[in-house]
Write a protein that holds these residues in place. Sequence first.
Motif, PDB file in Angstrom:
ATOM      1  N   THR A 418       0.092  -4.173  -4.876  1.00  0.00           N
ATOM      2  CA  THR A 418       1.793  -3.301  -3.942  1.00  0.00           C
ATOM      3  C   THR A 418       2.169  -4.702  -3.448  1.00  0.00           C
ATOM      4  O   THR A 418       2.536  -5.248  -4.538  1.00  0.00           O
ATOM      5  CB  THR A 418       0.570  -4.254  -2.565  1.00  0.00           C
ATOM      6  OG1 THR A 418       0.418  -5.526  -2.629  1.00  0.00           O
ATOM      7  CG2 THR A 418      -0.842  -3.012  -2.911  1.00  0.00           C
ATOM      8  N   ARG A 419       4.151  -3.982  -3.150  1.00  0.00           N
ATOM      9  CA  ARG A 419       4.757  -4.874  -2.795  1.00  0.00           C
ATOM     10  C   ARG A 419       4.679  -6.459  -2.131  1.00  0.00           C
ATOM     11  O   ARG A 419       3.938  -6.163  -0.797  1.00  0.00           O
ATOM     12  CB  ARG A 419       5.646  -3.858  -1.872  1.00  0.00           C
ATOM     13  CG  ARG A 419       6.122  -2.724  -2.808  1.00  0.00           C
ATOM     14  CD  ARG A 419       8.004  -2.466  -2.093  1.00  0.00           C
ATOM     15  NE  ARG A 419       7.890  -0.818  -2.453  1.00  0.00           N
ATOM     16  CZ  ARG A 419       9.585   0.055  -2.167  1.00  0.00           C
ATOM     17  NH1 ARG A 419      10.076  -1.179  -1.662  1.00  0.00           N
ATOM     18  NH2 ARG A 419       9.516   0.956  -2.820  1.00  0.00           N
ATOM     19  N   SER A 421       7.297  -7.858  -0.238  1.00  0.00           N
ATOM     20  CA  SER A 421       8.655  -7.600   0.163  1.00  0.00           C
ATOM     21  C   SER A 421       9.070  -6.272   0.097  1.00  0.00           C
ATOM     22  O   SER A 421       8.450  -5.318  -0.703  1.00  0.00           O
ATOM     23  CB  SER A 421       9.676  -9.001  -0.541  1.00  0.00           C
ATOM     24  OG  SER A 421      10.166  -8.506  -1.993  1.00  0.00           O
ATOM     25  N   ASP A 422      10.469  -6.169   0.494  1.00  0.00           N
ATOM     26  CA  ASP A 422      10.839  -4.119   0.503  1.00  0.00           C
ATOM     27  C   ASP A 422      11.462  -4.499  -1.036  1.00  0.00           C
ATOM     28  O   ASP A 422      11.596  -3.322  -1.074  1.00  0.00           O
ATOM     29  CB  ASP A 422      12.191  -4.498   0.863  1.00  0.00           C
ATOM     30  CG  ASP A 422      12.019  -5.304   3.018  1.00  0.00           C
ATOM     31  OD1 ASP A 422      10.980  -4.597   2.934  1.00  0.00           O
ATOM     32  OD2 ASP A 422      12.781  -5.389   3.072  1.00  0.00           O
ATOM     33  N   ALA A 424      10.973  -3.048  -4.851  1.00  0.00           N
ATOM     34  CA  ALA A 424       9.803  -2.450  -5.746  1.00  0.00           C
ATOM     35  C   ALA A 424       9.769  -3.243  -6.801  1.00  0.00           C
ATOM     36  O   ALA A 424      10.372  -3.628  -7.377  1.00  0.00           O
ATOM     37  CB  ALA A 424      10.134  -1.355  -6.117  1.00  0.00           C
ATOM     38  N   THR A 448       0.445   1.892 -11.095  1.00  0.00           N
ATOM     39  CA  THR A 448       0.189   2.699  -9.473  1.00  0.00           C
ATOM     40  C   THR A 448       1.201   1.827  -8.516  1.00  0.00           C
ATOM     41  O   THR A 448      -0.001   0.851  -8.077  1.00  0.00           O
ATOM     42  CB  THR A 448      -0.135   3.208  -8.947  1.00  0.00           C
ATOM     43  OG1 THR A 448      -0.746   3.890 -10.484  1.00  0.00           O
ATOM     44  CG2 THR A 448      -0.114   4.186  -7.955  1.00  0.00           C
ATOM     45  N   GLU A 449       2.440   1.705  -7.936  1.00  0.00           N
ATOM     46  CA  GLU A 449       3.029   0.709  -6.728  1.00  0.00           C
ATOM     47  C   GLU A 449       1.598   1.429  -5.174  1.00  0.00           C
ATOM     48  O   GLU A 449       1.197   3.102  -4.937  1.00  0.00           O
ATOM     49  CB  GLU A 449       4.149   0.891  -6.179  1.00  0.00           C
ATOM     50  CG  GLU A 449       4.130   0.405  -5.104  1.00  0.00           C
ATOM     51  CD  GLU A 449       5.966   0.576  -4.889  1.00  0.00           C
ATOM     52  OE1 GLU A 449       6.276  -0.095  -3.738  1.00  0.00           O
ATOM     53  OE2 GLU A 449       6.268   0.560  -4.886  1.00  0.00           O
ATOM     54  N   LEU A 450       1.276   0.455  -4.591  1.00  0.00           N
ATOM     55  CA  LEU A 450       0.351   0.782  -3.606  1.00  0.00           C
ATOM     56  C   LEU A 450       1.058   0.624  -2.453  1.00  0.00           C
ATOM     57  O   LEU A 450       1.592  -0.537  -1.928  1.00  0.00           O
ATOM     58  CB  LEU A 450      -1.101   1.269  -3.685  1.00  0.00           C
ATOM     59  CG  LEU A 450      -2.239   1.093  -5.071  1.00  0.00           C
ATOM     60  CD1 LEU A 450      -3.571   0.526  -5.062  1.00  0.00           C
ATOM     61  CD2 LEU A 450      -1.746   2.790  -4.882  1.00  0.00           C
ATOM     62  N   ALA A 451       0.871   1.295  -1.282  1.00  0.00           N
ATOM     63  CA  ALA A 451       0.796   0.524   0.110  1.00  0.00           C
ATOM     64  C   ALA A 451      -0.363  -0.758   0.109  1.00  0.00           C
ATOM     65  O   ALA A 451       0.193  -1.584   0.511  1.00  0.00           O
ATOM     66  CB  ALA A 451       0.515   1.646   1.422  1.00  0.00           C
ATOM     67  N   GLU A 452      -1.609   0.437   0.537  1.00  0.00           N
ATOM     68  CA  GLU A 452      -2.456  -1.328   0.151  1.00  0.00           C
ATOM     69  C   GLU A 452      -3.778  -0.197  -0.618  1.00  0.00           C
ATOM     70  O   GLU A 452      -3.808   0.920  -1.240  1.00  0.00           O
ATOM     71  CB  GLU A 452      -3.017  -1.155   1.887  1.00  0.00           C
ATOM     72  CG  GLU A 452      -3.610   0.501   2.233  1.00  0.00           C
ATOM     73  CD  GLU A 452      -3.633   0.461   3.453  1.00  0.00           C
ATOM     74  OE1 GLU A 452      -4.462   0.825   4.167  1.00  0.00           O
ATOM     75  OE2 GLU A 452      -3.429  -1.273   4.396  1.00  0.00           O
TER      76      GLU A 452
END
Length: 471
Positions: A418-419, A421-422, A424, A448-452
């Motif tokens: 997950t990020r 900050s803003d 990526a 894989t990037e996840l929001a949560e």
Amino acid sequence: MVFPQVLLDELATNADAVAFEHEDRRVTRRELASMAARIAGGLRTTGAKTVALEVSLTPQAFAGYLAGFALGCRVIGVVPGLPPEQREHILAGGVDLVVDDDMLAWLQEHEPAELTATADPDDIATVVYTSGSTGRPKGIVYTYRALAARWPWQPSTWTPGMGALIAGASRFLLHGTLASAVMMHYTTRCLLAGGTVVIADGSRIPHVFETHRITAAMLTVPRAHHLLDVLEAENLDVRSLRALTISGSPVSAQLYARVQEQLGPVVFNDYGQTEIGMVSLLSPGDAVDERAMDSVGRPHPDVEISLRDPDGREVPTGQVGEMFVRSPFMMSGYLDQPELTAEVLADGWLRTQDLASFDERGLLHLRGRTRDVIIVNAQTYYASAIEDALVRDEAVGQAYVIGLPDPRTGEAVHAFVTRASDRAPDPQRLRDSVRDLLGANCVPATITELAEAPLTANGKPDKKALAALVR
């Protein structure tokens, strides 16, 4: 009998037989014993009690190990190419003498010492180091008593599978470092069986099977896949093979069947852990159908297995339990890590942290793990260490890592972030960071990037749900 007396006696029994083949060299058992005696003489002049061998793969390297054991030293093998921090950690553990190839040649120039095993059975014989996936390699301690129990020559106690495996070892291919407990085990077994150890380039498997008339070899899952690729593309004569063992990470029924289809009934699956060695063995005689091929075979005759539920009760046949094992040749503990030792050793039992069940035929089936580890290229890595490496990046807020089956490496690492900050996270920067900190095997195959992260009912990361997201 104190180790390595059983091996010294065997070398003297048929002294003119060839013990090692290496390039154009043929080293007889008499010559191997003489080499070890001179190295022992040199070691004695140094007064070293703890010896680290950081040597190339040669007959004299094995003689160096044999000399150290005969003198009752604490003998430590150093895997070539370790990251500097891991190497320094190993050598900082009370090592008196580091033996490289030049030092080994110097030691051989001395007057020979008498080769008779004299160690106290309860002295530490060797410390085998793990991959260092948690940051620092763990030192697994074995006593001389444990090594003597690991290599007794008692054919009457062997299972039919063990007998077939050992009978096939007349020309064993040694292609990995002797610092590996597995390679040292199979090399010693071959010599005790009266066979010849052939040192050859592992990158040329399976061509070396043909050129050197190899009868026995041990391969990891990735090398087994490479073997199949070559045999399907080229017409090689590998009919000399009598015992091909696949080990180091889970072997699927499909892989076992494909190798057996190519080679015939000569395929073995050796399941074990560095802390105890071989736990069970699937032999061709037991691999009669797909269900059997999906097992890891029958327990080693000297290993007792207890499958337990979370309350510590034995589970019946067919049910899954956590596997505890005990044997006279398992480790004494982790070097200078009493708390970690207490986590896995209790009342004479070793907690493997693997889940398993027995079927009605007495075959052992692995069913998962209680520990969060990933086995890549036959090396064990902790998911938490890879997650820690990922969150060092300032763009990463949280990181989760899972292992999934991979046809080439046994398992592969897959990461989810997950990020913070803003900005990526940069996948290539993350991969480079993991490689620098933990090595190439820990580099995620996917990021894989996840929001949560998805969570289970108890609030923990849902790794089954994460696995479903892998593309």
